[in-house]
Design a protein around this motif. Sequence first.
Motif, PDB file in Angstrom:
ATOM      1  N   ILE A 119       4.369  -4.043 -15.621  1.00 34.06           N
ATOM      2  CA  ILE A 119       4.218  -2.898 -15.675  1.00 34.06           C
ATOM      3  C   ILE A 119       4.881  -2.698 -14.330  1.00 34.06           C
ATOM      4  O   ILE A 119       4.630  -2.628 -13.337  1.00 34.06           O
ATOM      5  CB  ILE A 119       2.843  -2.841 -15.926  1.00 34.06           C
TER       6      ILE A 119
ATOM      7  N   GLY B 288       3.769  -4.183 -10.879  1.00 35.18           N
ATOM      8  CA  GLY B 288       5.058  -3.762  -9.891  1.00 35.18           C
ATOM      9  C   GLY B 288       5.711  -4.988 -10.319  1.00 35.18           C
ATOM     10  O   GLY B 288       5.750  -6.105  -9.412  1.00 35.18           O
TER      11      GLY B 288
ATOM     12  N   THR C 210       8.386  -5.760  -8.730  1.00 36.90           N
ATOM     13  CA  THR C 210       9.718  -5.678  -7.818  1.00 36.90           C
ATOM     14  C   THR C 210      10.920  -6.357  -7.150  1.00 36.90           C
ATOM     15  O   THR C 210      11.074  -7.558  -8.107  1.00 36.90           O
ATOM     16  CB  THR C 210       8.596  -6.034  -6.185  1.00 36.90           C
TER      17      THR C 210
HETATM   18  P1  TMP Z   1       8.371  -2.560  -3.441  1.00 34.13           P
HETATM   19  O1  TMP Z   1       7.363  -3.375  -3.297  1.00 34.13           O
HETATM   20  O2  TMP Z   1       9.509  -3.035  -3.411  1.00 34.13           O
HETATM   21  O3  TMP Z   1       7.874  -0.755  -2.059  1.00 34.13           O
HETATM   22  O4  TMP Z   1       7.983  -1.396  -4.881  1.00 34.13           O
HETATM   23  C1  TMP Z   1       7.441  -0.834  -4.843  1.00 34.13           C
HETATM   24  C2  TMP Z   1       7.036  -1.382  -7.166  1.00 34.13           C
HETATM   25  O5  TMP Z   1       5.685  -1.120  -7.493  1.00 34.13           O
HETATM   26  C3  TMP Z   1       7.879  -0.350  -7.594  1.00 34.13           C
HETATM   27  O6  TMP Z   1       8.568  -0.683  -8.339  1.00 34.13           O
HETATM   28  C4  TMP Z   1       6.337   0.751  -7.851  1.00 34.13           C
HETATM   29  C5  TMP Z   1       5.853  -0.289  -8.518  1.00 34.13           C
HETATM   30  N1  TMP Z   1       3.889   0.426  -8.347  1.00 34.13           N
HETATM   31  C6  TMP Z   1       3.970   0.232  -9.163  1.00 34.13           C
HETATM   32  O7  TMP Z   1       4.040  -0.053 -10.598  1.00 34.13           O
HETATM   33  N2  TMP Z   1       2.265   0.779  -9.557  1.00 34.13           N
HETATM   34  C7  TMP Z   1       1.647   1.413  -8.272  1.00 34.13           C
HETATM   35  O8  TMP Z   1       0.756   2.096  -8.170  1.00 34.13           O
HETATM   36  C8  TMP Z   1       2.396   1.008  -6.973  1.00 34.13           C
HETATM   37  C9  TMP Z   1       1.919   1.385  -6.092  1.00 34.13           C
HETATM   38  C10 TMP Z   1       3.642   0.742  -7.425  1.00 34.13           C
END
Ligand code: TMP
Length: 392
Positions: free
Chosen positions: A325, A302, A304
């Motif tokens: 990833i 993630g 993020t």
């Molecule tokens: P956020 O925490 O800012 O909402 O962003 C979540 C990020 O995590 C987004 O870029 C997508 C990624 N993600 C994955 O790659 N795989 C997953 O299974 C989930 C739930 C999120």
Amino acid sequence: MNKFFLNLGIQPLANNYLPNFRIKQKKYNLKLNFNTKSKIVSISKRISSKEMFHSKYPYRSSLSKTMIDSFKKISLEISKKFNPDLILEIGSNDGALICNFEQNKVIGVEPCSNLAQITQKKGYKTYDKYWDYNLSKTLKKKFKKIDLIYSANTLTHISDLDEVFRSITNVLSNSGVLIIEDPSLLECIKNNAYDQFYNEHIYVFSIISLKNILNKFNLEIFDVKNLQTHGGSLRYYIKRKKNKKINISSNVKKQIIKEVKFGLDKFITFKKFGKKIEKSREKLIKIFTEIRKNNKKIIGYGATAKAATVMNYCKINSNIISFFIDTTKEKTNKYLPGTNIKILKYHSKLIKKNDYIFLGAWNFKKEIFKKEIKFIRRGGKFITHVPYPRII
Ligand code: TMP
């Protein structure tokens, strides 16, 4: 008066994913303040909305099952409880909420045109504009009665809160309801989730601080709910003070008491939080370096904005975390902002070969653990810094 309590170091714009880490990018010093009068917690340096929210904005709310489910649930609740004729969503992103309504029942406002186009193509009226007083005047002329305004994870991204609420009160009908949801300051401080603070998250609201802001606009909170989304959020239900038809739920008082008990109205609480975060950084760095000393591989899960904030605060590079990833097309084959750590497109094969995974998207821990059950069963470990740095 604004009082400083934590320095998160030199940070990039946390959603600025670049194809080459050598490209020069804007950086700034991320410092956190508590306002002793309004009780609001904010970051000290404001980046212009145009620099943050533009036609290449990479965050898409409909990529997570957790968020889709949450939007579905609140859409049903809105229809059942308030039965509005017309809904306005401020910050409609790629339509994860508005797609639950009929096209003639909802209007979106989304300044990132790449996202606004997604809902426009599906037939939803979406203004690719920033939320401001001018836009509220346009909407007021065009639509007779907006009786429900919803905004999730958006209003805290706008620097001028007075303009935000002046514009809302300009268009909301007299008996209308405003629902906003954002990360909860209480959960953020309790969980040492310092990565909730980055350039886009100008404010993290508590019910105490939001109440003070709303007061100026003759608005009041009539209910509040704790949500699991984004690592713990609050959903506030708001009405005009003069609307006496809606009763105030006891949840409001309960949440205020909870926050006062925790000390969210006192600077000392934030001062202590600042000290804890410095220790959290030391501990996370120690965990990472010990794993790497034993020649074990760590990847990030993630990519993020929160992960970028942690990596830059802890000064972690690709010698520690080989790559991240992520499922988001807009982020893959780019670099985690401010670092030389590459982001690869999610593939289960990439998980298999690693010993440790740092949870960049710790707010989706449940969803991710479920998905990666094979990795866990074969002894793979996750690393998180929330609520404290540890190996799971
Ligand atoms: P956020 O925490 O800012 O909402 O962003 C979540 C990020 O995590 C987004 O870029 C997508 C990624 N993600 C994955 O790659 N795989 C997953 O299974 C989930 C739930 C999120």
